[in-house]
Structures are given as C-alpha cells and as structure tokens.
Write an enzyme that holds these catalytic residues in place. Structure first.
Site, PDB file in Angstrom:
ATOM      1  N   TYR A  53      55.422  30.161  57.572  1.00 13.45           N
ATOM      2  CA  TYR A  53      55.503  32.032  57.176  1.00 13.45           C
ATOM      3  C   TYR A  53      54.833  32.507  57.979  1.00 13.45           C
ATOM      4  CZ  TYR A  53      54.525  30.003  52.351  1.00 13.45           C
ATOM      5  OH  TYR A  53      55.034  30.173  50.775  1.00 13.45           O
ATOM      6  N   PRO A 211      53.671  34.710  41.161  1.00 16.30           N
ATOM      7  CA  PRO A 211      53.158  35.292  39.408  1.00 16.30           C
ATOM      8  C   PRO A 211      53.597  36.700  39.349  1.00 16.30           C
ATOM      9  CG  PRO A 211      51.670  35.236  40.989  1.00 16.30           C
ATOM     10  CD  PRO A 211      52.616  34.301  41.842  1.00 16.30           C
ATOM     11  N   LYS A 216      57.979  43.000  42.325  1.00 21.41           N
ATOM     12  CA  LYS A 216      59.152  43.116  41.169  1.00 21.41           C
ATOM     13  C   LYS A 216      59.116  43.594  40.218  1.00 21.41           C
ATOM     14  CE  LYS A 216      62.450  39.947  41.705  1.00 21.41           C
ATOM     15  NZ  LYS A 216      62.046  38.790  42.720  1.00 21.41           N
TER      16      LYS A 216
HETATM   17  N1  LIG Z   1      57.205  27.264  47.233  1.00 19.48           N
HETATM   18  C1  LIG Z   1      57.753  27.950  47.870  1.00 19.48           C
HETATM   19  O1  LIG Z   1      59.168  28.145  47.451  1.00 19.48           O
HETATM   20  C2  LIG Z   1      56.693  29.419  47.526  1.00 19.48           C
HETATM   21  C3  LIG Z   1      58.392  31.321  47.792  1.00 19.48           C
HETATM   22  C4  LIG Z   1      57.714  31.373  47.698  1.00 19.48           C
HETATM   23  C5  LIG Z   1      55.566  32.578  48.063  1.00 19.48           C
HETATM   24  N2  LIG Z   1      55.427  31.078  47.790  1.00 19.48           N
HETATM   25  C6  LIG Z   1      53.850  31.317  47.964  1.00 19.48           C
HETATM   26  O2  LIG Z   1      53.708  32.160  46.910  1.00 19.48           O
HETATM   27  C7  LIG Z   1      52.852  32.766  47.358  1.00 19.48           C
HETATM   28  C8  LIG Z   1      52.797  34.081  46.408  1.00 19.48           C
HETATM   29  O3  LIG Z   1      53.850  34.935  46.236  1.00 19.48           O
HETATM   30  P1  LIG Z   1      54.057  36.444  46.520  1.00 19.48           P
HETATM   31  O4  LIG Z   1      53.038  36.793  47.647  1.00 19.48           O
HETATM   32  O5  LIG Z   1      55.868  36.085  45.977  1.00 19.48           O
HETATM   33  O6  LIG Z   1      53.389  36.495  45.024  1.00 19.48           O
HETATM   34  P2  LIG Z   1      52.962  38.099  44.307  1.00 19.48           P
HETATM   35  O7  LIG Z   1      51.965  37.674  44.186  1.00 19.48           O
HETATM   36  O8  LIG Z   1      54.044  37.976  42.925  1.00 19.48           O
HETATM   37  O9  LIG Z   1      53.105  38.658  45.154  1.00 19.48           O
HETATM   38  C9  LIG Z   1      52.405  39.462  45.762  1.00 19.48           C
HETATM   39  C10 LIG Z   1      53.562  40.786  46.160  1.00 19.48           C
HETATM   40  O10 LIG Z   1      53.413  41.908  45.301  1.00 19.48           O
HETATM   41  C11 LIG Z   1      52.383  43.063  45.933  1.00 19.48           C
HETATM   42  N3  LIG Z   1      51.949  43.317  44.961  1.00 19.48           N
HETATM   43  C12 LIG Z   1      50.567  42.689  44.324  1.00 19.48           C
HETATM   44  N4  LIG Z   1      49.970  44.134  42.780  1.00 19.48           N
HETATM   45  C13 LIG Z   1      50.832  44.866  42.839  1.00 19.48           C
HETATM   46  C14 LIG Z   1      51.100  45.713  42.580  1.00 19.48           C
HETATM   47  N5  LIG Z   1      50.069  46.073  41.548  1.00 19.48           N
HETATM   48  N6  LIG Z   1      51.819  46.781  42.476  1.00 19.48           N
HETATM   49  C15 LIG Z   1      52.565  46.612  43.555  1.00 19.48           C
HETATM   50  N7  LIG Z   1      52.618  45.928  44.355  1.00 19.48           N
HETATM   51  C16 LIG Z   1      52.093  44.466  44.315  1.00 19.48           C
HETATM   52  C17 LIG Z   1      51.314  42.624  47.061  1.00 19.48           C
HETATM   53  O11 LIG Z   1      51.489  43.736  47.613  1.00 19.48           O
HETATM   54  P3  LIG Z   1      50.016  43.698  48.155  1.00 19.48           P
HETATM   55  O12 LIG Z   1      49.927  43.051  49.186  1.00 19.48           O
HETATM   56  O13 LIG Z   1      49.501  45.093  48.426  1.00 19.48           O
HETATM   57  O14 LIG Z   1      48.853  43.809  46.805  1.00 19.48           O
HETATM   58  C18 LIG Z   1      52.233  41.728  47.876  1.00 19.48           C
HETATM   59  O15 LIG Z   1      52.823  41.860  48.516  1.00 19.48           O
HETATM   60  C19 LIG Z   1      53.278  32.795  48.582  1.00 19.48           C
HETATM   61  O16 LIG Z   1      52.520  33.688  49.463  1.00 19.48           O
HETATM   62  C20 LIG Z   1      53.303  31.794  49.151  1.00 19.48           C
HETATM   63  O17 LIG Z   1      52.080  30.710  49.356  1.00 19.48           O
HETATM   64  C21 LIG Z   1      55.302  29.664  47.646  1.00 19.48           C
END
Ligand SMILES: NC(=O)c1ccc[n+]([C@@H]2O[C@H](COP(=O)([O-])OP(=O)(O)OC[C@H]3O[C@@H](n4cnc5c(N)ncnc54)[C@H](OP(=O)(O)O)[C@@H]3O)[C@@H](O)[C@H]2O)c1
Length: 300
Positions: A53, A211, A216
């Site tokens: 990461y 989640p 998106k």
């Molecule tokens: N195992 C795997 O292959 C894998 C792959 C990908 C991710 N992961 C894990 O899953 C975690 C979560 O993934 P993710 O970050 O993609 O999850 P997510 O919670 O779906 O998306 C987070 C992103 O959405 C934005 N966001 C949140 N609320 C929002 C809103 N109301 N309006 C607009 N944008 C918003 C956040 O920005 P802000 O920070 O500004 O709120 C952040 O950029 C990662 O940190 C990682 O630990 C694992």
C-alpha cells in the site's frame, strides 16, 4: 462494538478500517495518531494494511504512529498482506508486476512488515491474491515458521475462490480464518461465484473490501451507478437515514454471513457512518431492492 470471532480466541471489530489510502490523507504522524485514537474511540480496533500500500509506504506510516503512541499497539489488531510484487523504484531489479508465494518471499515480506510497523507480531496475515503459480506446501511452510516464531498469530487469504481456499487449507497446519473479498452494492461477484454459500457453509466471516466501491457509488460515472444510487436514496428516505453511505453499510451488515466492511475513508465522520449503520434495521424487501438495482434485472 461487538467483535466478530474468527476463532475461539481471536476476533476483529465488526467495522475494520482500511489504510490503503493513508498516504493520500496528508496527515503528520501526530495527526494520524489523533485520528487513529478517534477511530479506536468508535470501537473500530482492526486496521487493514498490505506491504504494497502506498508503493510500500503505508505500513511504515502506521509504524511511526505506533512508535510515537506506545499504548496503541495493545489496543488494536493489525492485518497485513503479502504476495504481490510491484514494479517500484524500491525494487529496481523487478521488470514486471507478479506474485510470489515462495516460503522465502512470504517470510521476508513479513519481516519487512514487522520492521515497518515497528511491532513484534502481526495479528492476521493474508495472502493478497490467488496466483496461477502457487505451491501450497511452500505457503504452509511459511505459515508454520511464522507461527512458531510468534511473528504472525493468524492466517487468511484475500480474493480467493472457495476451491482455492479449500485447497490451501488442506496443506496448512494453521487453518485459514477469513477471506477478504470485494463486496458492495456495486460488486455482486461473490454472491454469484459460490463464495457466499461457501462462507455460510464453513461459517467463515469474510471481510468486505471497497464497501463503497472505492467511492464510485457516491460519485457514479457509469450507467449502473445512478441506477443503484436511486435505490439507495429511496431506501434512505424510507428509513429516514442520511447520508446515503449509511444505507450501503446497513445493506452489507444485514447479510447473515456477518461480513466486516473494510472502510477506506480518511475522514472520521465517514467512518462513523459505518458504525452508525449497525443500528439501522433494513427490511428484507429494501435489501432486495438494492440488490436488484445492482443486478440490473428482476429476479427469476
Ligand atoms: N484485499 C484487496 O485486494 C483489497 C483491494 C482494495 C482495498 N482493500 C482494502 O479495503 C480498504 C477499503 O477500500 P477502499 O478505500 O476502496 O474503500 P471504500 O470505503 O469503498 O472507498 C473509500 C474511498 O471512497 C471515498 N469516499 C468515502 N465516502 C465518500 C463520499 N461520501 N463521497 C465521495 N467519496 C467518498 C473515500 O474518500 P475520503 O477518504 O475523502 O472519505 C475514499 O477515497 C482499503 O483501505 C484496503 O484496506 C483490499
């Protein structure tokens, strides 16, 4: 907040905080420490990382926090991953991104993670992705070395199919405790590929990454996004719940598989939305309305 038990003596907080985007948050170590205390204050004690990461930088950022805030380590669970080798200026000899699950690489990767994280153990180590070139005996050997040395307490996988999970589990003395997969009202893949049935059958509690579909869902840009969003907004009005991301978390949390959303936001109020969603009681029909909107067609 209740923990989800993955074994008799090990659990994760129901909401997990994902720190993949930590280097985008532009926080100083002190600010990160305050932020992490706020997150822990919400009952979110489990933190998800991977060696890769932030181009191999995020674990060390958490390590700096743990170096500064000595009491934090014993109050949290650290999850990290290994197995993906990125092309990076930090590894100039690499020519192409690939996966390496040799015993040597898994052990070396964990040793690097421990150094970066400034800790003596990782609570849960996940193999990051299934690989076309995979020797389960080598991975099992790495698990037993790391367990014996006390460097890793529990082991799991990420993005594995049921077949891949069962195959590895037959080789390991240390049984796998979870599978971290992508689940959201945008990504229904694991409802369709047999993983959800496998989790229920084996009583495996999965972690749900992205989640909000990496943001998106809240900033939809294709045809599917607005369709799902309309259903989410309708349900949020019926439940008198705002903002709408709470409805997304409630949808995930309602499922009987007891998944743990891995929330990726760097903003405390948005992490709190996931915690608040634990109190939302969504009806079965509302759950299906969101599912059907994501599917894009009526059920048969
Ligand atoms: N195992 C795997 O292959 C894998 C792959 C990908 C991710 N992961 C894990 O899953 C975690 C979560 O993934 P993710 O970050 O993609 O999850 P997510 O919670 O779906 O998306 C987070 C992103 O959405 C934005 N966001 C949140 N609320 C929002 C809103 N109301 N309006 C607009 N944008 C918003 C956040 O920005 P802000 O920070 O500004 O709120 C952040 O950029 C990662 O940190 C990682 O630990 C694992």
């Amino acid at each position: 907040m209740n923990k989800i038990n993955l074994t008799n003596d090990f659990g994760l907080s129901r909401i997990v905080h994902g720190q993949m985007r930590m280097n985008n948050w532009k926080m100083t170590t002190r600010e990160l420490s305050v932020f992490m205390e706020e997150v822990v204050g919400l009952g979110v004690t489990s933190f998800d990382h991977a060696d890769i990461y932030g181009n191999y930088s995020c674990e060390a950022m958490l390590g700096e926090v743990l170096g500064m805030n000595k009491s934090l380590r014993n109050r949290i669970e650290i999850i990290t991953k290994c197995g993906i080798k990125l092309v990076s200026e930090k590894f100039p000899e690499r020519k192409i991104k690939h996966y390496d699950y040799s015993c040597e690489h898994i052990v070396t990767s964990v040793n690097n993670s421990l150094k970066n994280l400034r800790t003596d153990h990782i609570d849960l180590l996940l193999l990051h992705r299934p690989a076309p070139f995979f020797d389960p005996e080598a991975a099992a050997e790495a698990f037993s070395v790391l367990k014996r040395e006390g460097k890793v307490l529990y082991f799991g996988v990420s993005n594995f199919t049921p077949g891949q999970y069962e195959m590895l589990n037959t080789f390991t003395g240390e049984k796998l405790v979870t599978n971290q997969v992508e689940i959201s009202p945008y990504c229904l893949e694991h409802f369709e590929n047999g993983n959800m049935d496998f989790f229920l059958k084996e009583k495996i509690k999965p972690m749900a990454w992205s989640p909000l579909a990496a943001g998106k869902l809240l900033n939809p840009y294709d045809e599917k996004g607005p369709r799902v969003m309309r259903a989410l907004i309708q349900v949020s009005k019926e439940l008198h719940v705002t903002p709408v991301d709470k409805v997304i978390y409630a949808w995930l949390l309602k499922h009987p598989v007891s998944m743990m959303p891995v929330v990726g936001s760097g903003r405390i109020e948005r992490i709190n939305h996931a915690v608040d969603a634990l109190k939302i009681d969504m009806s079965l029909e509302q759950w299906y309305r969101i599912y059907i909107a994501a599917l894009g067609k009526e059920l048969p």
